[in-house]
Design a protein around this motif. Structure first.
Motif, PDB file in Angstrom:
ATOM      1  N   ILE A 165     -10.313  -0.045  -7.529  1.00 28.71           N
ATOM      2  CA  ILE A 165     -11.614   0.583  -7.710  1.00 28.71           C
ATOM      3  C   ILE A 165     -12.773  -0.082  -7.335  1.00 28.71           C
ATOM      4  O   ILE A 165     -12.879  -1.437  -8.010  1.00 28.71           O
ATOM      5  CB  ILE A 165     -11.615   1.530  -8.941  1.00 28.71           C
ATOM      6  CG1 ILE A 165     -10.502   2.281  -9.330  1.00 28.71           C
ATOM      7  CG2 ILE A 165     -13.231   1.916  -8.960  1.00 28.71           C
ATOM      8  CD1 ILE A 165     -10.321   2.925 -10.748  1.00 28.71           C
TER       9      ILE A 165
ATOM     10  N   GLY B 185      -8.086   2.636  -3.712  1.00 21.09           N
ATOM     11  CA  GLY B 185      -6.866   3.596  -3.544  1.00 21.09           C
ATOM     12  C   GLY B 185      -5.741   2.844  -4.213  1.00 21.09           C
ATOM     13  O   GLY B 185      -5.903   2.083  -5.232  1.00 21.09           O
ATOM     14  N   VAL B 186      -4.423   3.714  -4.251  1.00 16.53           N
ATOM     15  CA  VAL B 186      -3.472   3.328  -5.195  1.00 16.53           C
ATOM     16  C   VAL B 186      -2.608   2.401  -4.349  1.00 16.53           C
ATOM     17  O   VAL B 186      -2.298   2.578  -3.135  1.00 16.53           O
ATOM     18  CB  VAL B 186      -2.682   4.634  -5.613  1.00 16.53           C
ATOM     19  CG1 VAL B 186      -1.300   4.316  -6.390  1.00 16.53           C
ATOM     20  CG2 VAL B 186      -3.720   5.696  -6.511  1.00 16.53           C
ATOM     21  N   TYR B 187      -2.085   1.472  -5.133  1.00 17.92           N
ATOM     22  CA  TYR B 187      -1.029   0.323  -4.359  1.00 17.92           C
ATOM     23  C   TYR B 187       0.110   0.443  -5.275  1.00 17.92           C
ATOM     24  O   TYR B 187      -0.051   0.745  -6.651  1.00 17.92           O
ATOM     25  CB  TYR B 187      -1.687  -1.150  -4.469  1.00 17.92           C
ATOM     26  CG  TYR B 187      -2.712  -0.905  -3.234  1.00 17.92           C
ATOM     27  CD1 TYR B 187      -2.614  -1.229  -2.011  1.00 17.92           C
ATOM     28  CD2 TYR B 187      -4.170  -0.507  -3.771  1.00 17.92           C
ATOM     29  CE1 TYR B 187      -3.530  -1.274  -0.890  1.00 17.92           C
ATOM     30  CE2 TYR B 187      -4.997  -0.550  -2.651  1.00 17.92           C
ATOM     31  CZ  TYR B 187      -4.791  -0.657  -1.376  1.00 17.92           C
ATOM     32  OH  TYR B 187      -5.979  -0.759  -0.452  1.00 17.92           O
ATOM     33  N   PHE B 188       1.395  -0.004  -4.981  1.00 16.86           N
ATOM     34  CA  PHE B 188       2.573  -0.348  -5.557  1.00 16.86           C
ATOM     35  C   PHE B 188       2.873  -1.889  -5.716  1.00 16.86           C
ATOM     36  O   PHE B 188       2.689  -2.701  -4.895  1.00 16.86           O
ATOM     37  CB  PHE B 188       3.642   0.285  -4.969  1.00 16.86           C
ATOM     38  CG  PHE B 188       3.668   2.118  -4.915  1.00 16.86           C
ATOM     39  CD1 PHE B 188       3.705   2.591  -6.051  1.00 16.86           C
ATOM     40  CD2 PHE B 188       3.269   2.631  -3.893  1.00 16.86           C
ATOM     41  CE1 PHE B 188       3.759   4.139  -6.052  1.00 16.86           C
ATOM     42  CE2 PHE B 188       3.168   4.070  -3.746  1.00 16.86           C
ATOM     43  CZ  PHE B 188       3.433   4.582  -5.073  1.00 16.86           C
TER      44      PHE B 188
ATOM     45  N   ASP C 266       1.055  -1.197  -0.011  1.00 12.88           N
ATOM     46  CA  ASP C 266       0.040   0.055   0.016  1.00 12.88           C
ATOM     47  C   ASP C 266       0.958   1.417  -0.007  1.00 12.88           C
ATOM     48  O   ASP C 266       2.240   0.991   0.042  1.00 12.88           O
ATOM     49  CB  ASP C 266      -1.034  -0.121   1.230  1.00 12.88           C
ATOM     50  CG  ASP C 266      -0.240   0.190   2.607  1.00 12.88           C
ATOM     51  OD1 ASP C 266       0.782   0.656   2.688  1.00 12.88           O
ATOM     52  OD2 ASP C 266      -0.965  -0.011   3.506  1.00 12.88           O
ATOM     53  N   LEU C 267       0.185   2.428  -0.014  1.00 11.16           N
ATOM     54  CA  LEU C 267       0.916   3.741  -0.223  1.00 11.16           C
ATOM     55  C   LEU C 267       2.124   3.838   1.123  1.00 11.16           C
ATOM     56  O   LEU C 267       3.060   4.554   0.892  1.00 11.16           O
ATOM     57  CB  LEU C 267       0.031   4.859  -0.422  1.00 11.16           C
ATOM     58  CG  LEU C 267      -0.315   5.154  -1.536  1.00 11.16           C
ATOM     59  CD1 LEU C 267      -1.479   6.425  -1.474  1.00 11.16           C
ATOM     60  CD2 LEU C 267       0.569   5.337  -2.703  1.00 11.16           C
TER      61      LEU C 267
ATOM     62  N   LYS D 240       2.390   1.537 -10.317  1.00 14.83           N
ATOM     63  CA  LYS D 240       1.338   1.880  -9.554  1.00 14.83           C
ATOM     64  C   LYS D 240      -0.027   0.887 -10.234  1.00 14.83           C
ATOM     65  O   LYS D 240      -0.173   0.702 -11.362  1.00 14.83           O
ATOM     66  CB  LYS D 240       0.871   3.204  -9.665  1.00 14.83           C
ATOM     67  CG  LYS D 240       1.835   4.182  -9.145  1.00 14.83           C
ATOM     68  CD  LYS D 240       1.252   5.496  -9.084  1.00 14.83           C
ATOM     69  CE  LYS D 240       2.283   6.578  -9.610  1.00 14.83           C
ATOM     70  NZ  LYS D 240       1.855   7.610  -9.775  1.00 14.83           N
ATOM     71  N   VAL D 241      -0.995   0.451  -9.093  1.00 18.10           N
ATOM     72  CA  VAL D 241      -2.038  -0.287  -9.197  1.00 18.10           C
ATOM     73  C   VAL D 241      -3.098   0.585  -8.674  1.00 18.10           C
ATOM     74  O   VAL D 241      -3.187   0.904  -7.533  1.00 18.10           O
ATOM     75  CB  VAL D 241      -1.732  -1.683  -8.798  1.00 18.10           C
ATOM     76  CG1 VAL D 241      -3.316  -2.351  -8.900  1.00 18.10           C
ATOM     77  CG2 VAL D 241      -0.788  -2.400  -9.450  1.00 18.10           C
ATOM     78  N   ALA D 242      -4.251   0.680  -9.343  1.00 18.64           N
ATOM     79  CA  ALA D 242      -5.178   1.393  -8.759  1.00 18.64           C
ATOM     80  C   ALA D 242      -6.723   0.394  -8.338  1.00 18.64           C
ATOM     81  O   ALA D 242      -6.646  -0.664  -9.432  1.00 18.64           O
ATOM     82  CB  ALA D 242      -5.895   2.401  -9.733  1.00 18.64           C
TER      83      ALA D 242
END
Length: 69
Positions: free
Chosen positions: A68, A44-47, A11-12, A64-66
């Motif tokens: 939704i 959210g945004v993940y790496f 996660d971020l 980056k992986v979103a």
């Protein structure tokens, strides 16, 4: 030769979420898919840390992986 693919999701904040692994035995372009059940994952945004290891060494990328819902 074969290559190993390791994808680790964070996660971020940098907390570990999930890992995917596979071995690729064919040469040339190949796409592998993993099913990631994000039911319990917050949007959210993940790496994704992608590492491909083979006879030539290891290549890594961070994408980056979103998520939704």
């Amino acid at each position: 030769g074969s290559k190993k693919v390791n994808i680790t999701i964070y996660d971020l904040a940098g907390f570990y979420i999930r890992t995917f692994n596979t071995d690729l035995f064919q040469t040339g372009h190949q796409i592998s898919e993993w099913v990631w059940d994000v039911t319990d994952i917050d949007p959210g945004v993940y790496f994704a840390h992608v590492a491909v290891s083979g006879e030539q060494g290891t290549e890594t990328r961070i994408i980056k992986v979103a998520v939704i819902h």
